[in-house]
Design a protein around this motif. Structure first.
Motif, mmCIF file in Angstrom:
data_model
loop_
_atom_site.group_PDB
_atom_site.id
_atom_site.type_symbol
_atom_site.label_atom_id
_atom_site.label_comp_id
_atom_site.label_asym_id
_atom_site.label_seq_id
_atom_site.Cartn_x
_atom_site.Cartn_y
_atom_site.Cartn_z
ATOM 1 N N ALA A 142 30.782 92.947 35.692
ATOM 2 C CA ALA A 142 30.585 91.639 36.330
ATOM 3 C C ALA A 142 29.117 91.273 36.236
ATOM 4 O O ALA A 142 28.245 92.066 36.619
ATOM 5 N N LEU A 143 28.845 90.104 35.729
ATOM 6 C CA LEU A 143 27.480 89.614 35.552
ATOM 7 C C LEU A 143 27.290 88.405 36.471
ATOM 8 O O LEU A 143 28.134 87.519 36.513
ATOM 9 N N ARG A 144 26.137 88.381 37.138
ATOM 10 C CA ARG A 144 25.917 87.351 38.151
ATOM 11 C C ARG A 144 24.862 86.352 37.705
ATOM 12 O O ARG A 144 23.884 86.717 37.044
ATOM 13 N N CYS A 145 25.072 85.097 38.086
ATOM 14 C CA CYS A 145 24.105 84.031 37.805
ATOM 15 C C CYS A 145 23.878 83.214 39.070
ATOM 16 O O CYS A 145 24.834 82.708 39.663
ATOM 17 N N ASP A 146 22.610 83.067 39.419
ATOM 18 C CA ASP A 146 22.224 82.253 40.576
ATOM 19 C C ASP A 146 21.441 81.053 40.033
ATOM 20 O O ASP A 146 20.285 81.204 39.613
ATOM 21 N N PRO A 147 22.043 79.876 39.993
ATOM 22 C CA PRO A 147 21.375 78.729 39.366
ATOM 23 C C PRO A 147 20.261 78.174 40.243
ATOM 24 O O PRO A 147 20.098 78.571 41.400
ATOM 25 N N ILE A 148 19.524 77.246 39.680
ATOM 26 C CA ILE A 148 18.499 76.540 40.448
ATOM 27 C C ILE A 148 19.192 75.716 41.542
ATOM 28 O O ILE A 148 20.224 75.075 41.281
ATOM 29 N N SER A 149 18.618 75.744 42.720
ATOM 30 C CA SER A 149 19.205 75.028 43.849
ATOM 31 C C SER A 149 19.368 73.543 43.527
ATOM 32 O O SER A 149 18.444 72.895 43.021
#
Lengths: 113, 117
Positions: free
Chosen positions: A20-27
């Motif tokens: 599982a790979l996680r991505c936290d985008p720009i707010s």
């Protein structure tokens, strides 16, 4: 956050394992994209979200690949029963609107042994 | 289907000199965007410059400028006064216009730029 954040930066898994790979985008960015970049190649599109809706998944190479963005923010790319050909850098990008330039994270380098 | 071609796998330029990276694309669309992104060894893709197809004027960003030839489907990047920090992989990318319903980027295979001191 200041930029797109991806974790882990490196992932090593044995063939057949799930990852599982996680991505936290720009707010505030409603559009989120996943790309796969093989060694020495340009990134190739996997899938696209507008908020929580997955509007295009035409680039997912097989049904072993699954992506979600349940609350319209953080996204997870899951690969089941990994194979050696899944080894690549997985890039996440986000944009405020679909017609705005995409901002990329540092990527996750996935190595399947 | 749209395609993007970068025919120069590698280019070299002396520091302070000018270099031009080539990109051609194929599309039947009239509304689209073109981009140049830079990818240093750290892997993060950084936007260099963006061109809207409906604009005839070539985009410029400081030392970076493009030569956009819509009829020829050509989109080259010129880097003036090259600096050591410009060394990276450069990718040309195409995106359909926002009315098309598909917003993915289509990338070329990249050009590795080396800057010689």
């Amino acid at each position: 956050g200041a930029g797109v954040s991806q974790s882990p930066r490196y992932k090593v898994a044995k063939r057949g394992q799930d990852v599982a790979l996680r991505c936290d985008p720009i707010s505030g960015h409603v559009s989120l994209f996943w790309y796969q970049q093989a060694l020495g190649q340009g990134p190739e599109f996997l899938t696209y979200f507008q908020n929580e809706a997955q509007l295009d998944k035409s680039g997912l190479p097989s049904d072993r690949f699954f992506a979600e963005r349940p609350e319209g923010s953080v996204s997870t790319l899951k690969i089941q029963r990994t194979q050696q050909e899944d080894s690549a850098v997985y890039l996440c990008a986000s944009s405020r609107r679909v017609d705005q330039p995409q901002h990329f994270g540092d990527g996750t380098r996935l190595s399947i042994l | 289907a749209q395609t993007v071609t970068q025919s120069q796998p590698e280019m070299s330029v002396q520091e302070a000199e000018t270099v031009t990276l080539s990109c051609t694309y194929d599309t039947s669309e009239s509304d689209y965007y073109l981009f140049w992104y830079k990818q240093p060894p750290s892997r993060q893709m950084i936007l260099v410059i963006r061109q809207e197809a409906y604009k005839q004027q070539n985009a410029t960003e400081n030392r970076f400028s493009v030569n956009f030839q819509k009829a020829a489907k050509s989109f080259s990047l010129k880097i003036s006064d090259s600096q050591l920090g410009d060394a990276a992989m450069y990718f040309c990318a195409y995106q359909k216009g926002a009315t098309s319903g598909t917003y993915k980027y289509i990338f070329g295979t990249g050009t590795r730029l080396k800057v010689l001191a």
